[in-house]
Design a protein around this motif. Structure first.
Motif, PDB file in Angstrom:
ATOM      1  N   ILE A 169     -36.253  10.428 -66.158  1.00 38.34           N
ATOM      2  CA  ILE A 169     -37.668  10.792 -66.046  1.00 38.34           C
ATOM      3  C   ILE A 169     -38.282  10.227 -64.761  1.00 38.34           C
ATOM      4  O   ILE A 169     -38.982  10.938 -64.029  1.00 38.34           O
ATOM      5  CB  ILE A 169     -38.451  10.288 -67.289  1.00 38.34           C
ATOM      6  CG1 ILE A 169     -38.000  11.051 -68.538  1.00 38.34           C
ATOM      7  CG2 ILE A 169     -39.961  10.418 -67.077  1.00 38.34           C
ATOM      8  CD1 ILE A 169     -38.484  10.455 -69.855  1.00 38.34           C
ATOM      9  N   SER A 170     -38.019   8.954 -64.458  1.00 35.49           N
ATOM     10  CA  SER A 170     -38.656   8.355 -63.261  1.00 35.49           C
ATOM     11  C   SER A 170     -38.161   9.053 -61.992  1.00 35.49           C
ATOM     12  O   SER A 170     -38.929   9.326 -61.069  1.00 35.49           O
ATOM     13  CB  SER A 170     -38.410   6.841 -63.190  1.00 35.49           C
ATOM     14  OG  SER A 170     -37.050   6.539 -63.006  1.00 35.49           O
ATOM     15  N   LEU A 171     -36.869   9.379 -61.992  1.00 35.03           N
ATOM     16  CA  LEU A 171     -36.302  10.057 -60.821  1.00 35.03           C
ATOM     17  C   LEU A 171     -36.890  11.460 -60.679  1.00 35.03           C
ATOM     18  O   LEU A 171     -37.251  11.888 -59.568  1.00 35.03           O
ATOM     19  CB  LEU A 171     -34.778  10.125 -60.972  1.00 35.03           C
ATOM     20  CG  LEU A 171     -33.975  10.553 -59.769  1.00 35.03           C
ATOM     21  CD1 LEU A 171     -34.219   9.629 -58.582  1.00 35.03           C
ATOM     22  CD2 LEU A 171     -32.474  10.558 -60.106  1.00 35.03           C
ATOM     23  N   PHE A 173     -45.402  10.995 -65.168  1.00 37.28           N
ATOM     24  CA  PHE A 173     -46.027  12.113 -64.440  1.00 37.28           C
ATOM     25  C   PHE A 173     -47.502  11.830 -64.146  1.00 37.28           C
ATOM     26  O   PHE A 173     -47.991  12.161 -63.068  1.00 37.28           O
ATOM     27  CB  PHE A 173     -45.811  13.441 -65.187  1.00 37.28           C
ATOM     28  CG  PHE A 173     -44.460  14.034 -64.896  1.00 37.28           C
ATOM     29  CD1 PHE A 173     -43.306  13.462 -65.412  1.00 37.28           C
ATOM     30  CD2 PHE A 173     -44.314  15.129 -64.060  1.00 37.28           C
ATOM     31  CE1 PHE A 173     -42.042  13.974 -65.125  1.00 37.28           C
ATOM     32  CE2 PHE A 173     -43.056  15.646 -63.762  1.00 37.28           C
ATOM     33  CZ  PHE A 173     -41.924  15.077 -64.294  1.00 37.28           C
ATOM     34  N   ASP A 174     -48.203  11.205 -65.090  1.00 33.80           N
ATOM     35  CA  ASP A 174     -49.601  10.820 -64.814  1.00 33.80           C
ATOM     36  C   ASP A 174     -49.653   9.895 -63.596  1.00 33.80           C
ATOM     37  O   ASP A 174     -50.541  10.002 -62.758  1.00 33.80           O
ATOM     38  CB  ASP A 174     -50.222  10.068 -66.005  1.00 33.80           C
ATOM     39  CG  ASP A 174     -50.629  11.026 -67.121  1.00 33.80           C
ATOM     40  OD1 ASP A 174     -50.439  12.250 -66.954  1.00 33.80           O
ATOM     41  OD2 ASP A 174     -51.122  10.545 -68.165  1.00 33.80           O
ATOM     42  N   TYR A 175     -48.698   8.979 -63.521  1.00 34.24           N
ATOM     43  CA  TYR A 175     -48.699   7.987 -62.438  1.00 34.24           C
ATOM     44  C   TYR A 175     -48.597   8.646 -61.054  1.00 34.24           C
ATOM     45  O   TYR A 175     -49.209   8.187 -60.098  1.00 34.24           O
ATOM     46  CB  TYR A 175     -47.553   7.000 -62.660  1.00 34.24           C
ATOM     47  CG  TYR A 175     -47.503   5.874 -61.665  1.00 34.24           C
ATOM     48  CD1 TYR A 175     -48.640   5.110 -61.388  1.00 34.24           C
ATOM     49  CD2 TYR A 175     -46.317   5.569 -60.997  1.00 34.24           C
ATOM     50  CE1 TYR A 175     -48.594   4.070 -60.468  1.00 34.24           C
ATOM     51  CE2 TYR A 175     -46.265   4.531 -60.082  1.00 34.24           C
ATOM     52  CZ  TYR A 175     -47.408   3.795 -59.825  1.00 34.24           C
ATOM     53  OH  TYR A 175     -47.361   2.772 -58.920  1.00 34.24           O
ATOM     54  N   VAL A 176     -47.812   9.740 -60.981  1.00 32.65           N
ATOM     55  CA  VAL A 176     -47.700  10.411 -59.669  1.00 32.65           C
ATOM     56  C   VAL A 176     -48.713  11.566 -59.545  1.00 32.65           C
ATOM     57  O   VAL A 176     -48.647  12.356 -58.607  1.00 32.65           O
ATOM     58  CB  VAL A 176     -46.259  10.927 -59.396  1.00 32.65           C
ATOM     59  CG1 VAL A 176     -45.291   9.778 -59.239  1.00 32.65           C
ATOM     60  CG2 VAL A 176     -45.787  11.893 -60.471  1.00 32.65           C
ATOM     61  N   GLY A 177     -49.638  11.665 -60.521  1.00 32.50           N
ATOM     62  CA  GLY A 177     -50.733  12.634 -60.417  1.00 32.50           C
ATOM     63  C   GLY A 177     -50.297  14.066 -60.684  1.00 32.50           C
ATOM     64  O   GLY A 177     -50.844  15.006 -60.099  1.00 32.50           O
ATOM     65  N   LEU A 178     -49.299  14.255 -61.571  1.00 29.60           N
ATOM     66  CA  LEU A 178     -48.827  15.615 -61.887  1.00 29.60           C
ATOM     67  C   LEU A 178     -49.027  15.902 -63.371  1.00 29.60           C
ATOM     68  O   LEU A 178     -49.014  14.971 -64.192  1.00 29.60           O
ATOM     69  CB  LEU A 178     -47.340  15.749 -61.551  1.00 29.60           C
ATOM     70  CG  LEU A 178     -46.960  15.679 -60.071  1.00 29.60           C
ATOM     71  CD1 LEU A 178     -45.440  15.555 -59.944  1.00 29.60           C
ATOM     72  CD2 LEU A 178     -47.447  16.915 -59.322  1.00 29.60           C
ATOM     73  N   ASP A 179     -49.152  17.196 -63.704  1.00 25.88           N
ATOM     74  CA  ASP A 179     -49.256  17.591 -65.105  1.00 25.88           C
ATOM     75  C   ASP A 179     -47.850  17.849 -65.640  1.00 25.88           C
ATOM     76  O   ASP A 179     -47.180  18.796 -65.208  1.00 25.88           O
ATOM     77  CB  ASP A 179     -50.117  18.857 -65.218  1.00 25.88           C
ATOM     78  CG  ASP A 179     -50.423  19.183 -66.686  1.00 25.88           C
ATOM     79  OD1 ASP A 179     -49.668  18.716 -67.578  1.00 25.88           O
ATOM     80  OD2 ASP A 179     -51.402  19.895 -66.927  1.00 25.88           O
TER      81      ASP A 179
END
Ligand code: GDP
Length: 314
Positions: free
Chosen positions: A173-175, A239-245
Motif C-alpha cells: 500500500i505505501s509503495l 492515500f489521504d496522506y498523499v492527498g489522493l482519493d
C-alpha cells in the motif's frame, strides 16, 4: 543464510547497514550446518528469525514452510543442546547457557478463540505458516522444560517498517500510494480489505525481543500494540496522506483472497508491559506515514535514475 558462502542476496543489504558484522553460514534445513555455526561462534544469544515469512505462499509450498518454519526450530534447539552438552539428566547452568529467542507469530492464533489474544489464548492456525509456527512455539517450550534451556518465544503481531517486503500488505500500500502520487501507477489491486490486524513498528518489537533474553527466568510473551486497524484503514491513511482519493485507485482482485483468512487479530501485551517494562512508541498512523515518506523518497530517486539512464548518451 544460504548454504553457500555469498549465495544469499540479502547479505549485502545487511552488511551495507552494519559493516562490522561477521557472517557465518548455516541452513535451517541442515542440522550439521547449525551445529558447526554455533561451534564456530560460541554465541551468548541466538535469535531465530529465519523463516519463510509470507503466509500466502505457505499453501503453495506447505511442506517446505513446515520444514523451515517448524522443524527448522527443532534443528536450531537441537544444535544448541548439542553444543552446550545438555541431556535429560544434565540441565544448563545459568552463565553457561546459550539464550534462545524463537520468533513465534500471531498467525498461531488464527481464527482467534478470544479477543484480544494473550499468552494463554488457544491456537487455531489458519495456514500452513501458522501451523508451522505453532510447532516451533511448542518445541521451544518443550526444550526449555526438558533441558532447562533459556529458550523463549515472542508471539509477535504484525510488525512493519520502511524495509518491509513488498509482498506484505502495508508495504504494498505505501509503495502504491507513492507510485500513484508520482504518476507511475494508477491502480492498486488488493484482496480482503476487511481483514483486521494489530500492526506495530518493527523497531519497537526488536526492543521487546532483546528484553525477553535479559530476564532472570525464560518465558513467552505476546507483543503488539492492542490497536486494531483494517486493510481498508491502511489504504485510507496512506492515500489521504498523499492527498489522493483511494476510491479512484483501489481495485479488488479475487486471486489475492486467501483459501482461509485470519479475520482479526489484536494483542493483549499486559504481561510484556508489566514484566519487561515494554511498550510500543510508534502508533499505526505514524507508521503508515513513515512508510509512505520512505517510498516517496525511494521511488522518486529510482525514477530520476531511470530518466538519467534513458536521456544520457553513454
Ligand atoms: P499476514 O497477516 O502475516 O498475512 O500479513 P500480510 O501483510 O501479508 O496480510 C495482512 C492481511 O491483509 C491479510 O488478512 C491479507 O489477506 C490482507 N490482504 C488484502 N489484500 C492483500 C494483498 O494484496 N497482499 C497481502 N499480502 N495481503 C493482503
Amino acid at each position: 543464510m544460504g548454504a553457500y558462502p555469498g549465495a544469499n542476496p540479502r547479505r549485502s543489504r545487511v552488511s551495507n547497514l552494519v559493516a562490522e558484522l561477521d557472517f557465518v553460514d548455516g541452513d535451517l534445513m541442515d542440522q550439521g550446518s547449525l551445529v558447526s555455526a554455533l561451534d564456530a561462534v560460541q554465541p551468548d544469544e541466538v535469535y531465530n528469525l529465519g523463516a519463510i515469512s509470507f503466509v500466502s505462499m505457505s499453501w503453495q509450498q506447505a511442506e517446505l514452510v513446515t520444514e523451515v518454519n517448524g522443524t527448522g526450530v527443532l534443528r536450531m534447539l537441537e544444535a544448541i543442546r548439542r553444543v552446550s552438552g545438555l541431556s535429560g539428566s544434565r540441565s544448563a547452568l545459568p552463565g553457561e547457557q546459550i539464550r534462545f529467542y524463537q520468533a513465534s507469530s500471531s498467525e498461531m492464533f488464527g481464527k482467534a478463540a478470544e479477543t484480544p489474544q494473550r499468552e494463554t489464548t488457544l491456537f487455531h492456525p489458519r495456514s500452513p505458516y501458522g501451523a508451522a509456527k505453532a510447532q516451533g512455539h511448542y518445541i521451544t517450550r518443550n526444550y526449555r522444560e526438558s533441558f532447562g534451556m533459556y529458550a523463549v518465544s515472542g508471539m509477535l503481531f504484525n510488525h512493519e517498517s520502511p524495509r518491509r517486503g513488498q509482498e506484505f500488505v502495508t508495504r504494498k500500500i505505501s509503495l502504491a500510494a507513492a507510485r500513484v502520487k508520482l504518476g507511475l501507477q494508477d491502480k492498486l489491486a488488493l484482496g480482503h480489505l476487511d481483514a483486521v490486524r494489530d500492526w506495530g513498528y518493527a523497531g519497537d518489537y526488536v526492543r521487546a525481543m532483546h528484553l525477553m533474553l535479559q530476564q532472570d527466568t525464560p518465558d513467552d510473551y505476546v507483543i503488539g500494540t492492542g490497536q486494531m486497524h483494517s486493510v481498508r484503514d491502511a489504504v485510507r491513511l496512506a492515500f489521504d496522506y498523499v492527498g489522493l482519493d483511494r476510491r479512484d485507485h483501489v481495485v479488488i482482485d479475487p486471486e489475492l483472497v486467501r483459501p482461509a483468512e485470519v479475520e482479526a487479530l489484536c494483542a493483549d501485551s499486559t504481561k510484556a508491559r508489566d514484566r519487561l517494562g515494554w511498550k510500543p512508541e510508534v502508533d499505526f498512523p505514524t507508521l503508515v506515514r513513515m512508510m509512505v515518506d520512505s517510498d516517496l523518497e525511494k521511488v522518486s530517486r529510482e525514477d530520476r535514475y531511470r530518466e538519467l539512464m534513458l536521456t544520457t548518451n553513454w
